[in-house]
Design a protein around this motif. Sequence first.
Motif, mmCIF file in Angstrom:
data_model
loop_
_atom_site.group_PDB
_atom_site.id
_atom_site.type_symbol
_atom_site.label_atom_id
_atom_site.label_comp_id
_atom_site.label_asym_id
_atom_site.label_seq_id
_atom_site.Cartn_x
_atom_site.Cartn_y
_atom_site.Cartn_z
ATOM 1 N N THR A 1 -13.188 3.550 0.306
ATOM 2 C CA THR A 1 -14.554 3.213 0.688
ATOM 3 C C THR A 1 -14.657 1.791 1.254
ATOM 4 O O THR A 1 -15.369 1.562 2.233
ATOM 5 C CB THR A 1 -15.486 3.430 -0.522
ATOM 6 O OG1 THR A 1 -15.338 4.803 -0.912
ATOM 7 C CG2 THR A 1 -16.930 3.140 -0.203
ATOM 8 N N GLY A 2 -13.914 0.863 0.664
ATOM 9 C CA GLY A 2 -14.008 -0.533 1.075
ATOM 10 C C GLY A 2 -13.514 -0.797 2.487
ATOM 11 O O GLY A 2 -13.952 -1.762 3.117
ATOM 12 N N ALA B 1 1.752 2.303 -9.874
ATOM 13 C CA ALA B 1 0.412 2.543 -9.306
ATOM 14 C C ALA B 1 -0.176 3.851 -9.842
ATOM 15 O O ALA B 1 -0.427 4.785 -9.103
ATOM 16 C CB ALA B 1 0.504 2.571 -7.781
ATOM 17 N N PRO C 1 0.856 -1.187 0.000
ATOM 18 C CA PRO C 1 0.000 0.000 0.000
ATOM 19 C C PRO C 1 0.893 1.238 0.000
ATOM 20 O O PRO C 1 1.472 1.601 1.023
ATOM 21 C CB PRO C 1 -0.796 -0.127 1.308
ATOM 22 C CG PRO C 1 -0.035 -1.101 2.134
ATOM 23 C CD PRO C 1 0.949 -1.840 1.296
ATOM 24 N N ARG C 2 1.013 1.881 -1.130
ATOM 25 C CA ARG C 2 2.038 2.911 -1.319
ATOM 26 C C ARG C 2 1.916 4.091 -0.358
ATOM 27 O O ARG C 2 2.906 4.631 0.134
ATOM 28 C CB ARG C 2 2.002 3.407 -2.772
ATOM 29 C CG ARG C 2 3.031 4.464 -3.037
ATOM 30 C CD ARG C 2 3.241 4.755 -4.492
ATOM 31 N NE ARG C 2 4.143 5.881 -4.633
ATOM 32 C CZ ARG C 2 5.463 5.804 -4.539
ATOM 33 N NH1 ARG C 2 6.029 4.639 -4.348
ATOM 34 N NH2 ARG C 2 6.229 6.878 -4.643
ATOM 35 N N TRP C 3 0.678 4.476 -0.057
ATOM 36 C CA TRP C 3 0.491 5.674 0.776
ATOM 37 C C TRP C 3 1.271 5.560 2.086
ATOM 38 O O TRP C 3 1.812 6.542 2.590
ATOM 39 C CB TRP C 3 -0.998 5.895 1.075
ATOM 40 C CG TRP C 3 -1.509 5.012 2.174
ATOM 41 C CD1 TRP C 3 -2.030 3.776 2.030
ATOM 42 C CD2 TRP C 3 -1.496 5.311 3.577
ATOM 43 N NE1 TRP C 3 -2.340 3.262 3.257
ATOM 44 C CE2 TRP C 3 -2.033 4.192 4.216
ATOM 45 C CE3 TRP C 3 -1.093 6.397 4.345
ATOM 46 C CZ2 TRP C 3 -2.166 4.126 5.611
ATOM 47 C CZ3 TRP C 3 -1.220 6.330 5.723
ATOM 48 C CH2 TRP C 3 -1.761 5.208 6.343
ATOM 49 N N TYR D 1 -7.220 11.211 9.758
ATOM 50 C CA TYR D 1 -7.575 10.390 8.596
ATOM 51 C C TYR D 1 -7.141 11.061 7.305
ATOM 52 O O TYR D 1 -7.100 12.293 7.216
ATOM 53 C CB TYR D 1 -9.092 10.178 8.512
ATOM 54 C CG TYR D 1 -9.615 9.214 9.531
ATOM 55 C CD1 TYR D 1 -9.752 7.862 9.232
ATOM 56 C CD2 TYR D 1 -9.971 9.658 10.802
ATOM 57 C CE1 TYR D 1 -10.232 6.972 10.178
ATOM 58 C CE2 TYR D 1 -10.453 8.775 11.750
ATOM 59 C CZ TYR D 1 -10.579 7.435 11.432
ATOM 60 O OH TYR D 1 -11.053 6.554 12.354
ATOM 61 N N GLY D 2 -6.876 10.243 6.285
ATOM 62 C CA GLY D 2 -6.606 10.739 4.937
ATOM 63 C C GLY D 2 -7.016 9.656 3.952
ATOM 64 O O GLY D 2 -7.576 8.625 4.346
ATOM 65 N N GLY D 3 -6.730 9.873 2.670
ATOM 66 C CA GLY D 3 -7.112 8.889 1.650
ATOM 67 C C GLY D 3 -8.377 9.329 0.934
ATOM 68 O O GLY D 3 -9.043 10.285 1.341
ATOM 69 N N VAL E 1 4.848 6.507 1.547
ATOM 70 C CA VAL E 1 4.975 7.918 1.140
ATOM 71 C C VAL E 1 4.760 8.811 2.365
ATOM 72 O O VAL E 1 5.511 9.753 2.615
ATOM 73 C CB VAL E 1 3.972 8.260 0.007
ATOM 74 C CG1 VAL E 1 3.891 9.766 -0.219
ATOM 75 C CG2 VAL E 1 4.374 7.562 -1.289
#
Length: 522
Positions: free
Chosen positions: A64-65, A209, A20-22, A86-88, A25
């Motif tokens: 969302t998932g 990605a 999961p790249r985030w 939170y972010g994303g 980063v």
Amino acid sequence: MSVFLVNPSDNSFGTAVITPRWLFVLAAATPTSVGDPILVDESLEAIDPDRIHPGDVVGISVHTGNALRGYQVGRMARQRGAWVVYGGIHATLFPEEALEKGAAHAVVKGDGDLVWAKVVADCLGGQPREIYEGGRIAGTDFLAARWDLMQPQKYMWASVQTIRGCPKHCSFCSVWRTDGQQPRQRRYQSVIDEIVNLRRLGFKFVALADDNFYPVTLTDLRLAREQNNQAKLQELTAIREERFQLMEELARLPQDMVFFTQITMEAGEDGDFLDAMRKANIKGALVGVEAVTPEGLKAVYKDWNYSGDALAQRLQTFKDHGVHVLGSFIFGLPTDKPATFDATVKMAMRAGVTFAQFVMMTPFPGTVDFTRWEKQQSVDPAMVGDVPITRYWLIPWESRPKMFTPHPTMSSDEIRDRTQKVWDRFYNWSAIWERSACCPDVTSRIAFIFLSKLYRQMYAGTGISSDSARRRKSRRWARWTARQCKRLFQASPMPELESPSWEPAFLRDDRRDAGQFSVLEN
Ligand code: B12
Ligand code: SF4
């Protein structure tokens, strides 16, 4: 105090397919003054609440998932006295929801690369704001990931981003609305440095990605030329040239490297681009086919895609140029009929796609489809318990419907059932064996077979195995297969591998620690 970054998941497999790249980063964006952040990827292992202490900062990413699980983690962390942020994509679209249901102190909307340092500093100062606008930062500001904090033995593929945004506007996709329609390209030197770093660690499989690796089509160029729009033509040509430059540099990396990306079907008419991809070892691409009929394509605002024989031919072109296709198809479109399922799987096989995924139509927030559906529902909203169906991600898994938008002629069960049969047909042993003929030797043929079965097991989430015993069994099987696959993906580390030496103008940017950044408006 510690900074935690948590990638929430209800399912922990011990091994994951793609990083999961985030997570890596945001780790790079964390100010050095607070030390290395602690990374928790729940797709490997669930978070241990005892590790969270008062005053810690806990950053959680939600799409969302996984929003429901993310909110659970956030509430737990806040209860233990931590700052919760939170972010994303989901938090960007529903910041109030994260504040209310996820017990957030703060929510970051948009890109976190540059704003995260400020959020951490504000938390430590005891006064975070509720909302931070991370915005859409310029490609030159994208941060390279902190791969030194990854557990390499846990992942099969690493992920590196080369571009954000997509000029298209498909009705089921939120990318063009959240990431924008203006492609934001990262400097190719930064991309290459990061990949070299990954190969040193023993990664030879890397997913690019990107939303759309092919942001400028031949048609775009032709139109700009016909309109005599010189400024546009120059801009498009520059983007295209930089893509080629990146691919030239990828081609110079060790030849055992394998890249995979996401691309539109239009690349199929651009032989030069496909050839450059092959030389760059971009061996595969997810191509959004979506529907095989003209009506289906019109329904998703993708009528620039091909259908029928032209579609089969277009997909075959990728293969002819040495780029394997993972075809992505959607079922449950209003134009679908029972015969569509059979026609789709036949097309996928005829067109020679190497892998395929068959997803059920889901109205993701931020999309045109979602807005339309929410409007329809506003009159007499359907409820599941006390949750409106238009907030389906808040419904517990056990009672969450598998489809949300009713189809004009087929029931949800029928669509699910037929979709499952399509997965079974595409991934039956003999079909996989036939497709595995593309592999050069026996070892890679075995790897191909394992991977096909794993892909089917992990992504065919249409919920046919709805009883818990079958689900447990299927998870055990997926875990076992994932472990075998991981071995097939391992490469010997190359610690001595050197990065090309770039011109001095390409310097690491440390403005983030000073909290200064500019945001693109588009
Ligand atoms: C690569 C990718 C995949 C890969 C890899 C996934 C992985 N393990 O990483 C694959 C192909 C496996 C995949 C699968 C799916 N994906 Co996907 N994927 C992407 C894509 C193209 C890029 C994600 C990425 O790595 N970006 C690079 C990182 C650095 O960017 P980022 O995640 O946006 O994070 C930045 C900001 O959001 C922010 N940020 C993020 N988290 C946090 C947390 C904090 C605390 C802070 C401060 C900031 C912050 O800062 C980061 C740096 O700027 C996105 C598109 C997109 N633009 O997001 C879709 C996307 C995320 N996927 C999407 C979907 C729908 C799926 C699938 C459900 C598809 C399907 N039908 O099967 C599955 C679900 C898989 C799963 N269970 O997670 C949707 C999600 C929509 C939504 N509302 O949730 C997106 C947005 C694409 C779309 N078409 O709309 N995906
Ligand atoms: S589905 Fe693909 S082509 Fe369509 S808008 Fe989204 S990223 Fe772009």
